[in-house]
Every structure is written in structure tokens, then in C-alpha cells.
Design a protein around this motif. Structure first.
Motif, PDB file in Angstrom:
ATOM      1  N   ARG A  56       0.778  -1.186   0.013  1.00  0.00           N
ATOM      2  CA  ARG A  56      -0.051  -0.037   0.076  1.00  0.00           C
ATOM      3  C   ARG A  56       0.887   1.165   0.163  1.00  0.00           C
ATOM      4  NH1 ARG A  56      -5.572  -0.985   1.056  1.00  0.00           N
ATOM      5  NH2 ARG A  56      -5.766  -2.918   1.853  1.00  0.00           N
ATOM      6  N   LEU A  57       2.109   1.112   0.771  1.00  0.00           N
ATOM      7  CA  LEU A  57       2.748   2.571   0.776  1.00  0.00           C
ATOM      8  C   LEU A  57       3.491   2.758  -0.509  1.00  0.00           C
ATOM      9  CD1 LEU A  57       4.268   4.587   2.546  1.00  0.00           C
ATOM     10  CD2 LEU A  57       6.023   2.891   2.654  1.00  0.00           C
ATOM     11  N   ALA A  58       3.770   1.402  -1.404  1.00  0.00           N
ATOM     12  CA  ALA A  58       4.254   1.635  -2.844  1.00  0.00           C
ATOM     13  C   ALA A  58       3.494   2.413  -3.617  1.00  0.00           C
ATOM     14  CB  ALA A  58       4.855   0.452  -3.330  1.00  0.00           C
ATOM     15  N   LEU A  59       1.860   1.918  -3.554  1.00  0.00           N
ATOM     16  CA  LEU A  59       1.199   2.822  -4.413  1.00  0.00           C
ATOM     17  C   LEU A  59       0.895   4.329  -4.051  1.00  0.00           C
ATOM     18  CD1 LEU A  59      -1.796  -0.160  -4.319  1.00  0.00           C
ATOM     19  CD2 LEU A  59      -0.253   0.422  -6.215  1.00  0.00           C
ATOM     20  N   ALA A  60       1.092   4.601  -2.626  1.00  0.00           N
ATOM     21  CA  ALA A  60       0.808   5.883  -2.491  1.00  0.00           C
ATOM     22  C   ALA A  60       1.931   6.617  -2.629  1.00  0.00           C
ATOM     23  CB  ALA A  60       0.643   5.826  -0.923  1.00  0.00           C
ATOM     24  N   THR A  61       3.291   6.226  -2.738  1.00  0.00           N
ATOM     25  CA  THR A  61       4.339   6.947  -3.009  1.00  0.00           C
ATOM     26  C   THR A  61       5.043   6.736  -4.217  1.00  0.00           C
ATOM     27  OG1 THR A  61       5.826   5.223  -2.068  1.00  0.00           O
ATOM     28  CG2 THR A  61       4.862   6.960  -0.339  1.00  0.00           C
ATOM     29  N   GLY A  62       4.788   5.646  -5.090  1.00  0.00           N
ATOM     30  CA  GLY A  62       5.453   5.569  -6.244  1.00  0.00           C
ATOM     31  C   GLY A  62       7.005   4.897  -5.931  1.00  0.00           C
ATOM     32  N   TRP A  63       7.226   4.701  -4.659  1.00  0.00           N
ATOM     33  CA  TRP A  63       8.648   4.055  -4.371  1.00  0.00           C
ATOM     34  C   TRP A  63       8.412   2.615  -4.716  1.00  0.00           C
ATOM     35  CZ3 TRP A  63       8.725   6.425   1.046  1.00  0.00           C
ATOM     36  CH2 TRP A  63       8.944   7.770   1.106  1.00  0.00           C
ATOM     37  N   ARG A  64       9.645   1.833  -4.833  1.00  0.00           N
ATOM     38  CA  ARG A  64       9.822   0.423  -4.874  1.00  0.00           C
ATOM     39  C   ARG A  64       9.799  -0.146  -3.540  1.00  0.00           C
ATOM     40  NH1 ARG A  64      13.406  -3.701  -6.484  1.00  0.00           N
ATOM     41  NH2 ARG A  64      15.135  -2.453  -6.674  1.00  0.00           N
ATOM     42  N   VAL A  65       8.910  -0.456  -2.860  1.00  0.00           N
ATOM     43  CA  VAL A  65       9.146  -0.867  -1.354  1.00  0.00           C
ATOM     44  C   VAL A  65       9.247  -2.330  -1.531  1.00  0.00           C
ATOM     45  CG1 VAL A  65       8.049  -0.844   0.668  1.00  0.00           C
ATOM     46  CG2 VAL A  65       7.403   0.980  -0.897  1.00  0.00           C
ATOM     47  N   ILE A  66      10.244  -2.944  -1.127  1.00  0.00           N
ATOM     48  CA  ILE A  66      10.577  -4.196  -0.544  1.00  0.00           C
ATOM     49  C   ILE A  66      10.103  -4.733   0.468  1.00  0.00           C
ATOM     50  CG2 ILE A  66      12.455  -5.984  -0.810  1.00  0.00           C
ATOM     51  CD1 ILE A  66      14.238  -3.954  -2.296  1.00  0.00           C
ATOM     52  N   ASN A  67       9.394  -5.864   0.370  1.00  0.00           N
ATOM     53  CA  ASN A  67       8.843  -6.510   1.709  1.00  0.00           C
ATOM     54  C   ASN A  67       9.907  -7.599   2.223  1.00  0.00           C
ATOM     55  OD1 ASN A  67       7.490  -7.817   3.741  1.00  0.00           O
ATOM     56  ND2 ASN A  67       5.408  -7.272   2.805  1.00  0.00           N
ATOM     57  N   ALA A  68      10.567  -7.022   3.260  1.00  0.00           N
ATOM     58  CA  ALA A  68      11.494  -7.770   4.055  1.00  0.00           C
ATOM     59  C   ALA A  68      11.097  -8.378   5.393  1.00  0.00           C
ATOM     60  CB  ALA A  68      12.971  -7.099   4.053  1.00  0.00           C
ATOM     61  N   GLY A  69       9.633  -8.575   5.540  1.00  0.00           N
ATOM     62  CA  GLY A  69       9.242  -9.017   6.755  1.00  0.00           C
ATOM     63  C   GLY A  69       9.126 -10.547   6.822  1.00  0.00           C
ATOM     64  N   ILE A  70       9.424 -11.134   8.040  1.00  0.00           N
ATOM     65  CA  ILE A  70       9.591 -12.684   8.109  1.00  0.00           C
ATOM     66  C   ILE A  70       8.762 -12.958   9.352  1.00  0.00           C
ATOM     67  CG2 ILE A  70      10.944 -14.421   8.654  1.00  0.00           C
ATOM     68  CD1 ILE A  70      13.157 -13.380   7.170  1.00  0.00           C
ATOM     69  N   PRO A  71       7.727 -13.550   9.218  1.00  0.00           N
ATOM     70  CA  PRO A  71       6.802 -13.880  10.516  1.00  0.00           C
ATOM     71  C   PRO A  71       7.662 -14.598  11.459  1.00  0.00           C
ATOM     72  CG  PRO A  71       5.720 -14.402   8.295  1.00  0.00           C
ATOM     73  CD  PRO A  71       6.964 -14.226   8.024  1.00  0.00           C
ATOM     74  N   GLY A  72       7.383 -13.986  12.754  1.00  0.00           N
ATOM     75  CA  GLY A  72       8.318 -14.704  13.971  1.00  0.00           C
ATOM     76  C   GLY A  72       9.626 -14.196  14.102  1.00  0.00           C
ATOM     77  N   ASP A  73       9.918 -13.179  13.398  1.00  0.00           N
ATOM     78  CA  ASP A  73      11.446 -12.477  13.490  1.00  0.00           C
ATOM     79  C   ASP A  73      11.590 -11.570  14.863  1.00  0.00           C
ATOM     80  OD1 ASP A  73      13.944 -12.230  12.841  1.00  0.00           O
ATOM     81  OD2 ASP A  73      13.876 -10.778  11.211  1.00  0.00           O
TER      82      ASP A  73
END
Length: 210
Positions: A56-73
């Protein structure tokens, strides 16, 4: 029932006090690489594909937002994986949203703070701008009754390291039953509010353009 539009306005208002003195940054242009670094909340657990906050942030800003989220980290584990990600993606900005799993495991807040400090320093060492997202002092009981507030380690670390802090947002979302999938994860509407709040904080700080 409060509309999503009203909730988005609330999210922006929650953040203004934390960002009012931070308008010292240059705006990132369209296509800028941003690393969203975190756990299951960054990953998007609790919502469908494309409903996570980095998308959603990528859509709002036009940035290339890479999702580096890992469950349980945890922050302790994450400090070991940040440098390879920085080398791989060369981001201009890194959003650090970690600590919830550490708190659930009852790790010392002081130890979590030092892990986050190491991550912030690694990000800076790679020439990127670190941004901290304050995480609630998570407990299943407090989440259930909608009484979450930020752990103080985030404001302390932001002050000590001179880091932009997005505060109050995560606690606000998880304290609202209508915005969460379970006591520790937002739902699709919650991630929408979360992304809008981060976008609003970045615009207030001058990082995102109109």
C-alpha cells in the motif's frame, strides 16, 4: 461505525506530534528503493495478498518498497540479516518495525533496544536512512482490551540516534478491534490505516512529495 476515511485522518493526526520537528529530509523520487524490514506485521499476516502495508505504501508514494518481513522474526535475529539485504537492494530508506516478538518472548527491553540500535547503525553504514516504527509493549491481555501503548525504548533510541520515529500508529491500530485480525496483527483495513499513517509521517518529514 467510524469510516476508513476517518480512521486515515486519525492515523495522520496521531503522527504529527512525532514528526513536527523532523522536516529536514530531502524527498525521495518515484522509483526510490525502500526496504520495509520487520516481522509478520511487515509481511502482512492477517490480510490478503497486496493488502500488506509495504504494498500500500508503494502505491501511495511511487517508491519500490521491498517487503522484507519475516513472520516470527525478532530484533536479535534481524540484526544478523540486515546487512545482506542492504548489500542486495541498496535502499535509500529502511523502515524498521521490529520488537513485538521479542516482547512476547519477554526479552529485556534494554537488549531489544541494543539490537535495534545495531540495525539502525548498519543501515546508516550502508548509506541509507533508517526510520523507526514504534511497537507496542505487546501483551495478549492488553491487546484484547484495546489498551496498548508504545514501548518507551523507541523514543529513547530515536532521540539517542537522531532517527525519525513513527510513533503511536502501531499501538492505535492494534488497540482497535475493527482494525485487527487477531490481538497482534492488523487486518486489511488496519494495514490500510498503517500504510496511510506511515505515508503521512513521511510527507510531514519531507521524505515523500505531494
Amino acid at each position: 461505525m467510524v469510516s476508513i476515511a476517518a480512521r486515515l485522518c486519525l492515523a495522520a493526526l496521531v503522527l504529527l506530534s512525532g514528526c513536527a520537528d523532523e522536516s529536514r529530509y530531502s524527498a525521495l523520487g518515484p522509483g526510490a528503493v525502500v526496504l520495509a524490514f520487520g516481522d509478520s506485521v511487515t509481511h502482512g499476516t492477517g490480510a490478503g495478498r497486496g493488502e500488506d502495508y509495504p504494498s500500500r505504501l508503494a502505491l501511495a508514494t511511487g517508491w519500490r518498497v521491498i517487503n522484507a518481513g519475516i513472520p516470527g522474526d525478532t530484533a536479535g535475529h534481524a540484526r544478523e540479516r540486515i546487512e545482506p539485504l542492504l548489500a542486495e537492494h541498496s535502499p535509500s530508506l529502511v523502515i524498521v518495525a521490529l520488537g513485538g516478538n521479542d516482547f512476547l518472548r519477554q526479552r529485556s527491553p534494554a537488549a531489544v533496544k541494543e539490537d535495534l540500535r545495531a540495525i539502525v547503525q548498519s543501515v546508516r553504514g550502508a548509506g541509507a536512512l533508517p526510520v523507526l516504527v514504534a511497537v507496542p509493549r505487546l501483551s495478549l491481555l492488553r491487546a484484547t482490551v484495546g489498551a496498548l501503548d508504545d514501548s518507551p525504548i523507541y523514543a529513547e533510541l530515536a532521540d539517542e540516534e537522531g532517527v525519525l520515529l513513527v510513533e503511536g500508529l502501531f499501538s492505535e491500530v492494534l488497540s482497535d478491534e475493527a482494525l485487527r485480525a487477531d490481538p497482534i496483527h492488523p487486518n486489511a483495513a488496519g494495514y490500510q490505516v498503517f500504510a496511510a499513517g506511515i505515508d503521512g509521517a513521511f510527507r510531514e518529514a519531507g521524505l515523500a512529495g505531494d
